[in-house]
Design a protein around this motif. Structure first.
Motif, PDB file in Angstrom:
ATOM      1  N   UNK A  96       0.841  -1.206   0.000  1.00 45.17           N
ATOM      2  CA  UNK A  96       0.000   0.000   0.000  1.00 45.17           C
ATOM      3  C   UNK A  96       0.870   1.249   0.000  1.00 45.17           C
ATOM      4  N   UNK A  97       1.958   1.222   0.763  1.00 44.64           N
ATOM      5  CA  UNK A  97       2.883   2.364   0.782  1.00 44.64           C
ATOM      6  C   UNK A  97       3.470   2.608  -0.603  1.00 44.64           C
ATOM      7  N   UNK A  98       3.860   1.527  -1.284  1.00 45.09           N
ATOM      8  CA  UNK A  98       4.417   1.669  -2.637  1.00 45.09           C
ATOM      9  C   UNK A  98       3.392   2.274  -3.594  1.00 45.09           C
ATOM     10  N   UNK A  99       2.130   1.870  -3.486  1.00 46.79           N
ATOM     11  CA  UNK A  99       1.088   2.427  -4.348  1.00 46.79           C
ATOM     12  C   UNK A  99       0.875   3.913  -4.066  1.00 46.79           C
ATOM     13  N   UNK A 100       0.900   4.297  -2.790  1.00 46.16           N
ATOM     14  CA  UNK A 100       0.724   5.710  -2.437  1.00 46.16           C
ATOM     15  C   UNK A 100       1.854   6.555  -3.024  1.00 46.16           C
ATOM     16  N   UNK A 101       3.086   6.072  -2.898  1.00 52.10           N
ATOM     17  CA  UNK A 101       4.231   6.804  -3.447  1.00 52.10           C
ATOM     18  C   UNK A 101       4.112   6.910  -4.961  1.00 52.10           C
ATOM     19  N   UNK A 102       3.650   5.846  -5.606  1.00 47.26           N
ATOM     20  CA  UNK A 102       3.492   5.855  -7.053  1.00 47.26           C
ATOM     21  C   UNK A 102       2.503   6.933  -7.496  1.00 47.26           C
ATOM     22  N   UNK A 103       1.356   6.975  -6.874  1.00 47.89           N
ATOM     23  CA  UNK A 103       0.372   7.990  -7.269  1.00 47.89           C
ATOM     24  C   UNK A 103       0.833   9.401  -6.897  1.00 47.89           C
ATOM     25  N   UNK A 104       1.599   9.517  -5.800  1.00 43.46           N
ATOM     26  CA  UNK A 104       2.162  10.820  -5.445  1.00 43.46           C
ATOM     27  C   UNK A 104       3.135  11.304  -6.518  1.00 43.46           C
ATOM     28  N   UNK A 105       3.957  10.381  -7.040  1.00 45.06           N
ATOM     29  CA  UNK A 105       4.893  10.748  -8.113  1.00 45.06           C
ATOM     30  C   UNK A 105       4.139  11.189  -9.364  1.00 45.06           C
ATOM     31  N   UNK A 106       3.077  10.466  -9.721  1.00 45.00           N
ATOM     32  CA  UNK A 106       2.305  10.811 -10.914  1.00 45.00           C
ATOM     33  C   UNK A 106       1.721  12.216 -10.789  1.00 45.00           C
ATOM     34  N   UNK A 108       8.771   5.629 -15.810  1.00 42.93           N
ATOM     35  CA  UNK A 108       8.967   4.242 -16.233  1.00 42.93           C
ATOM     36  C   UNK A 108       9.761   3.468 -15.184  1.00 42.93           C
ATOM     37  N   UNK A 109      10.879   4.055 -14.746  1.00 50.07           N
ATOM     38  CA  UNK A 109      11.712   3.365 -13.769  1.00 50.07           C
ATOM     39  C   UNK A 109      10.975   3.222 -12.433  1.00 50.07           C
ATOM     40  N   UNK A 110      10.252   4.281 -12.005  1.00 50.84           N
ATOM     41  CA  UNK A 110       9.491   4.202 -10.767  1.00 50.84           C
ATOM     42  C   UNK A 110       8.363   3.180 -10.881  1.00 50.84           C
ATOM     43  N   UNK A 111       7.711   3.119 -12.035  1.00 50.30           N
ATOM     44  CA  UNK A 111       6.639   2.146 -12.237  1.00 50.30           C
ATOM     45  C   UNK A 111       7.164   0.720 -12.233  1.00 50.30           C
ATOM     46  N   UNK A 112       8.318   0.500 -12.857  1.00 50.59           N
ATOM     47  CA  UNK A 112       8.927  -0.825 -12.845  1.00 50.59           C
ATOM     48  C   UNK A 112       9.309  -1.223 -11.420  1.00 50.59           C
TER      49      UNK A 112
END
Length: 568
Positions: A402-412, A426-430
Motif C-alpha cells: 500500500x505504501x508503494x502504491x501511495x508513493x506511485x500515485x504521489x509521483x504521478x 517508467x523506472x518508478x513504475x517498474x
C-alpha cells in the motif's frame, strides 16, 4: 497531448532526480526481492552453492560446487561468500550471499552515472542509471545471484575510464586497468574480449595517441598483475584446475555457431530485454544523425556493434551475456531522452504510467485470489499452476505494498514537467511492479521454484550415515541445491567406477530402465517439484541391493505430502 500537470498544492521531486531522491529510488529498486526466497534454478543456485562451500569448507582459492572443483572466475563467488559470512547472523546464508548482486548492481548504476556525466554532461547524466535500471532484462538478472553482474560492473567502470581518459589520463588509466582485471576475475575472457575493440577505438579517437597508448599499455599491465594474484597461486596449488578453467574459457568462445542467425537472435532478445533503452537509442540515432561522428555518439555506437558482433560470433545466445550490450546502449539512449519531441515524450510518459498502474491492479487482484479465494476461477488457476500452494495473509506485505502504491500515485500527481519525466515514471513504475511482486507474489513463486521440499524428501530416503551416491543427468544447479539444503553430495556416474556406490540418483526417465534393473538397481524413491509435470522433471533414486531390503528402507522413509507431488 499536454503533459499531465503537477498538482499545485503538492510539491514534487525535482527532475532530473539527484541526491537522496535518486539514491533512495535506486536502493529500493536494488534490494527489493534479493532476499526472502530460496535459491532457484540455474545461476542463482550455482552461485549460492559455491559461496556456501567457500564459507563452510574454506575453498576460497579454487571454487568448488557440491564437493567437486568448479572451474570458473571467482570474483562474484568471493563477494557472495563475504556478504554471506558477514550477514549470516541476520539473514539465511542464501539471502546474505545474494546481497553481492545488490552491491554489483549499485556499482554498475554508479559507474554508468559517472560515464553519462562525463560523456553527455551533468544535466542529462541522471537519465543513464534510470534507463539502465528501467531495462527489463537488467531487472531480471539484478535480483538473482548472477556472476555476470560483476562483469557488468567492470564494463561500466571501463567505459567511464575510457571517456575520462582525455581529461584525467593517469587516474582514468588506473581505473581502466582495475576494471579489466575485475572483468577477467568476474567472468573470464569474455569481458576482456568485448572491451578490446572499444579500447582501440578510443585510442584512435585520442588527440594524443602516443601518450594514450602508453597509458593503456600500463593499464593492461596493471590488469595482468592483478589477475596474476589469483592465477599464480592457482597454478601452484592445482595446475589441473587452471588448465580446465582456461580450456573452458577457450571452448566457450569458439563454439560452432551461425553468426548471422545468432546476432539476429540477440537483437530479437533486445526488443524486450533492453526496453526502453533500445527505442530511446534508436531515436537518438535518428535525431542526431548529422553528428554521429562525435565522441558522444560514435563511442557507444561502435561499442554496441562490436560487443554484439563478438557475442554473435562466439557465444550462443545467453540472457546473462546480453547484459554487456546494455551499457553502450544506455549511453547512446541518454541524448534520446532529452531530444524527444513533446508528443513522443507525452506518449512515453502516459504509456509508462498506464502500463504499470494496470499491472499493479492485476497483481493486487491475483494476490487477493490466492489469499482469500476470490475470484474463485483465478484462485483455482493459481493452485493449478502450483499444486498444493496455500496463500497466507501477511500484514507487513500489505502495508509495504500500500505504501508503494501511495508513493506511485504521489509521483504521478506531483512530478514537474520535464523531458525526464517519462523515464522517471517508467523506472518508478517498474520498481513499483517489482515491489508488489516481491511482497505479494513471492511466496507463490518461491513455492514453485524451490527444491527444498524435494531435497528433504530425498534426504529421508537416504541412509543417515551417507555413503557414495552416483548421479546421472543432474544439472549443476540441482547439485548445488541438494548440497545446500541437506548436504546431499553425489559423484558423476562416469567417475563412480571403482567406488562403493550403492545409490544412484537420476533426473529424468532413463532410456533403458530394464538395463538398470538388470544391473541390480532397484527404485526406492521418486519425486518432483509440485509445478513440474513432465516425466523428464522427475527424480529417481535407486539402490543396489536386494528387493526386500530396499522395500523395507523405503517403507520407513516414505514421505506423504499434501499435494502428492513427492511420492515413493
Amino acid at each position: 497531448m499536454p503533459f499531465l500537470p503537477e498538482h499545485p498544492r503538492f510539491k514534487g521531486i525535482a527532475l532530473p532526480p539527484s541526491g537522496w531522491v535518486l539514491a533512495v529510488l535506486l536502493i529500493i529498486y536494488i534490494f527489493t526481492g534479493l532476499i526472502g526466497h530460496d535459491p532457484w534454478k540455474h545461476d542463482d543456485a550455482i552461485s549460492i552453492g559455491i559461496a556456501y562451500d567457500m564459507v563452510s569448507n574454506g575453498h576460497w582459492l579454487i571454487p568448488q560446487l557440491a564437493g567437486q572443483p568448479y572451474p570458473d572466475a571467482p570474483l562474484y563467488y568471493w563477494t557472495a561468500a563475504i556478504t554471506g559470512y558477514l550477514f549470516s547472523w541476520l539473514l539465511p546464508l542464501h539471502d546474505a550471499a545474494r546481497l553481492a548482486s545488490g552491491l554489483f548492481t549499485l556499482l554498475s548504476l554508479q559507474f554508468i552515472l559517472l560515464a553519462g556525466r562525463e560523456l553527455h554532461g551533468r544535466d542529462h547524466a541522471a537519465a543513464a542509471p534510470l534507463i539502465l535500471a528501467g531495462s527489463i532484462g537488467f531487472l531480471f538478472h539484478a535480483h538473482e545471484a548472477q556472476p555476470m553482474l560483476a562483469a557488468l560492473t567492470a564494463h561500466t567502470a571501463a567505459y567511464w575510464a575510457l571517456i575520462l581518459l582525455p581529461r584525467r589520463p593517469n587516474f582514468a588509466a588506473m581505473i581502466f586497468g582495475v576494471a579489466v582485471a575485475l572483468g577477467f576475475l568476474a567472468n573470464g575472457l569474455l569481458p576482456i574480449l568485448t572491451l578490446l575493440p572499444v579500447t582501440v577505438f578510443s585510442l584512435w579517437q585520442s588527440e594524443d595517441r602516443k601518450r594514450s597508448a602508453m597509458l593503456l599499455t600500463a593499464s593492461m599491465t596493471l590488469a595482468f598483475l592483478l589477475s596474476a594474484l589469483w592465477l599464480v597461486p592457482v597454478q601452484k596449488t592445482s595446475p589441473q584446475y587452471l588448465s580446465a578453467f582456461l580450456q573452458g574459457e577457450q571452448a566457450a568462445l569458439i563454439k560452432s555457431v551461425q553468426p548471422l542467425s545468432n546476432i539476429l537472435r540477440y537483437l530479437n532478445l533486445l526488443l524486450w530485454y533492453a526496453w526502453p533503452a533500445l527505442p530511446l537509442a534508436a531515436w537518438a540515432l535518428w535525431s542526431k544523425r548529422r553528428i554521429l561522428q562525435t565522441k558522444q555518439l560514435a563511442l557507444p555506437i561502435f561499442s554496441f556493434l562490436s560487443v554484439l558482433l563478438i557475442l554473435g560470433m562466439s557465444l550462443e545466445i545467453q540472457s546473462s551475456a546480453a547484459l554487456l550490450l546494455l551499457p553502450p546502449l544506455v549511453l547512446l539512449a541518454v541524448p534520446g531522452v532529452a531530444s524527444l519531441r513533446r508528443g513522443a515524450a507525452n506518449a512515453f510518459d502516459w504509456f509508462g504510467m498506464m502500463t504499470f498502474t494496470i499491472f499493479s491492479v492485476v497483481v493486487w487482484i491475483v494476490w487477493y485470489a490466492m489469499v482469500f479465494g476470490w475470484p474463485e476461477r483465478l484462485a483455482r488457476q493459481a493452485v493449478r499452476l502450483e499444486p498444493g500452494f496455500v496463500g497466507h495473509f501477511s500484514l507487513i506485505a500489505l502495508i509495504s505494498s500500500i505504501t508503494a502504491m501511495i508513493i506511485w500515485f504521489w509521483l504521478i500527481v506531483t512530478s514537474p514537467r520535464s523531458p525526464m519525466r517519462g523515464i522517471m515514471h517508467w523506472m518508478a513504475g517498474l520498481t513499483l511492479f517489482w515491489v508488489l511482486i516481491a511482497a505479494l507474489w513471492m511466496p507463490w513463486i518461491d513455492y514453485g521454484k524451490t527444491y527444498r521440499p524435494l531435497s528433504a524428501s530425498l534426504a529421508k530416503a537416504l541412509p543417515a550415515k551417507g555413503g557414495c551416491i552416483a548421479n546421472a543427468n543432474l544439472s549443476d544447479s540441482i547439485l548445488a541445491s541438494l548440497d545446500y539444503f541437506d548436504g546431499i553430495r553425489t559423484v558423476p556416474l562416469s567417475s563412480a567406477a571403482g567406488k562403493a556406490c550403492y545409490w544412484l540418483l537420476i533426473h529424468g526417465e532413463t532410456s533403458d530402465p530394464a538395463s538398470i534393473s538388470a544391473s541390480g538397481w532397484y527404485k526406492v524413491w521418486e519425486g518432483r517439484r509440485p509445478s513440474d509435470r513432465r516425466e523428464s522433471d522427475k527424480f529417481f533414486l535407486y539402490h543396489r541391493g536386494t528387493k526386500k531390503n530396499t522395500a523395507t528402507r523405503s517403507e520407513i522413509q516414505v514421505e506423504s505430502t499434501e499435494d502428492g507431488a513427492l511420492r515413493r
